[in-house]
Design a protein around this motif. Structure first.
Motif, short mmCIF file in Angstrom:
data_model
loop_
_atom_site.label_atom_id
_atom_site.label_comp_id
_atom_site.label_asym_id
_atom_site.label_seq_id
_atom_site.Cartn_x
_atom_site.Cartn_y
_atom_site.Cartn_z
N ALA A 226 64.41 57.39 55.13
CA ALA A 226 65.66 56.75 54.69
C ALA A 226 65.42 55.54 53.80
N ASP A 227 64.19 55.07 53.77
CA ASP A 227 63.81 53.95 52.90
C ASP A 227 63.38 54.52 51.55
N ASP A 228 64.15 54.22 50.50
CA ASP A 228 63.82 54.77 49.18
C ASP A 228 62.90 53.86 48.37
N HIS A 229 62.39 52.80 48.99
CA HIS A 229 61.39 51.91 48.38
C HIS A 229 61.96 51.03 47.26
N SER A 230 63.28 50.93 47.19
CA SER A 230 63.90 50.17 46.10
C SER A 230 64.32 48.76 46.51
N LEU A 231 64.10 48.40 47.78
CA LEU A 231 64.54 47.09 48.27
C LEU A 231 63.35 46.22 48.65
N LEU A 232 63.52 44.93 48.45
CA LEU A 232 62.58 43.96 48.99
C LEU A 232 62.50 44.13 50.50
N VAL A 233 61.30 44.05 51.06
CA VAL A 233 61.15 44.33 52.50
C VAL A 233 61.90 43.33 53.38
N PHE A 234 62.27 42.18 52.81
CA PHE A 234 63.01 41.18 53.58
C PHE A 234 64.53 41.35 53.47
N ASP A 235 64.96 42.32 52.70
CA ASP A 235 66.39 42.60 52.57
C ASP A 235 66.92 43.03 53.94
N PRO A 236 68.03 42.43 54.41
CA PRO A 236 68.56 42.78 55.73
C PRO A 236 68.86 44.27 55.91
N LYS A 237 69.10 44.98 54.81
CA LYS A 237 69.42 46.40 54.91
C LYS A 237 68.22 47.22 55.40
N ILE A 238 67.00 46.69 55.17
CA ILE A 238 65.81 47.49 55.48
C ILE A 238 64.78 46.73 56.32
N ARG A 239 64.94 45.43 56.48
CA ARG A 239 63.94 44.64 57.19
C ARG A 239 63.71 45.19 58.60
N GLY A 240 62.46 45.37 58.94
CA GLY A 240 62.08 45.92 60.23
C GLY A 240 62.14 47.42 60.31
N LYS A 241 62.61 48.06 59.23
CA LYS A 241 62.77 49.52 59.24
C LYS A 241 62.16 50.16 58.00
N THR A 242 61.27 49.45 57.33
CA THR A 242 60.68 49.98 56.11
C THR A 242 59.83 51.21 56.37
N ASP A 243 59.65 51.98 55.32
CA ASP A 243 58.71 53.10 55.34
C ASP A 243 57.31 52.51 55.27
N ARG A 244 56.51 52.77 56.31
CA ARG A 244 55.17 52.17 56.38
C ARG A 244 54.10 53.24 56.58
N PHE A 245 52.99 53.08 55.91
CA PHE A 245 51.85 53.96 56.13
C PHE A 245 50.89 53.32 57.12
N ILE A 246 50.13 54.14 57.82
CA ILE A 246 49.05 53.69 58.68
C ILE A 246 47.79 54.41 58.23
N PHE A 247 46.80 53.65 57.77
CA PHE A 247 45.51 54.22 57.37
C PHE A 247 44.42 53.75 58.31
N LYS A 248 43.50 54.63 58.57
CA LYS A 248 42.34 54.32 59.41
C LYS A 248 41.09 54.51 58.56
N PHE A 249 40.32 53.43 58.42
CA PHE A 249 39.06 53.45 57.69
C PHE A 249 37.92 53.04 58.62
N LYS A 250 36.72 53.44 58.24
CA LYS A 250 35.53 52.99 58.96
C LYS A 250 34.50 52.43 57.99
N LYS A 251 33.71 51.49 58.50
CA LYS A 251 32.54 51.04 57.77
C LYS A 251 31.39 51.99 58.11
N PRO A 252 30.69 52.50 57.11
CA PRO A 252 29.62 53.46 57.40
C PRO A 252 28.55 52.87 58.34
N ARG A 253 27.95 53.75 59.12
CA ARG A 253 26.84 53.32 59.99
C ARG A 253 25.57 53.17 59.17
#
Length: 253
Positions: A226-253
């Motif tokens: 529902a977040d079309d990425h057109s609003l500042l993340v602090f805009d009350p219309k979307i704050r706390g409900k933004t479209d967010r990615f979660i990435f997992k990275f590792k440092k090589p051994r």
């Protein structure tokens, strides 16, 4: 024949194992239920889904955790009891953001949390412990490495230099979880961050790959179509409900 086929399918489905979500690790569940967590941080749980996020990223007892931009203690309140007395949580906060009220609140939390410490240094010169972390949390702030603000005393940043410091703070094989607000693909990351405080996920992947990290995987736990990425993340219309990615990275051994 049709009835026979339906009956056979029903038998197959009845015998198939149900696929359930993995149970949240007891240390994480217990930490989330702790009565010592602040009310303000608990209010954020519904939108942040900390149990599922930490389960995906792999937080475990005994780990040394580095919580970047963590002076609000949201993740530290959960991670400290979850890693237990054999683990430790080191929080880093830029001096530009570590105001007196935040410092007073964190010091009170630190006083009752023997496995927690904090260090503060200028955003542009992160003073991070070397070869320390098994687990790093970078929540909703990586985009700020592309930000510049006279108001907050933040000079033009160098994302590569920031990631070099983070990389050096991690042990070989350590994990870093990166969560941020999704921006639409664009050709000017700095302008996008200035206008929206969002970042293109592909830019993050490229930056971390260039810094030497290995991409392990991603999660859609915090995606919001529902977040079309057109609003500042602090805009009350979307704050706390933004479209967010979660990435997992590792440092090589």
């Amino acid at each position: 024949m049709r009835f026979t086929n339906v009956a056979a399918l029903s038998l197959v489905l009845a015998g198939a194992p149900l696929v359930a979500k993995p149970a949240v690790q007891p240390p994480i569940a217990a930490a989330l239920a702790s009565p010592t967590r602040s009310a303000d941080n608990i209010k954020l749980d519904a939108a942040r889904k900390p149990a599922e996020v930490l389960q995906f990223l792999g937080l475990k007892p005994g780990m040394k955790v580095l919580d970047l931009f963590g002076a609000n203690a949201y993740w530290a309140e959960i991670a400290a009891p979850a890693v237990g007395p054999k683990g430790h949580v080191a929080v880093w906060e830029p001096t530009q953001f570590y105001k007196p009220d935040a410092k007073t609140a964190f010091e009170a939390f630190e006083a009752k949390s023997p496995n927690v410490s904090i260090v503060s240094s200028p955003f542009e010169a992160p003073d991070l412990p070397k070869n320390y972390a098994d687990f790093v949390m970078l929540n909703l702030n990586y985009h700020d490495t592309y930000w510049q603000s006279d108001k907050y005393g933040i000079p033009r940043m160098n994302p590569d230099a920031f990631l070099k410091a983070v990389y050096a703070s991690m042990k070989p094989g350590a994990t870093i979880g990166v969560i941020d607000h999704v921006a639409a693909p664009n050709s000017d990351t700095r302008a996008t961050v200035e206008k929206f405080h969002r970042i293109d996920p592909d830019v993050v992947k490229a930056d971390f790959k260039r810094a030497g990290f290995i991409f392990v995987g991603s999660s859609d736990l915090l995606r919001n179509s529902a977040d079309d990425h057109s609003l500042l993340v602090f805009d009350p219309k979307i704050r706390g409900k933004t479209d967010r990615f979660i990435f997992k990275f590792k440092k090589p051994r």
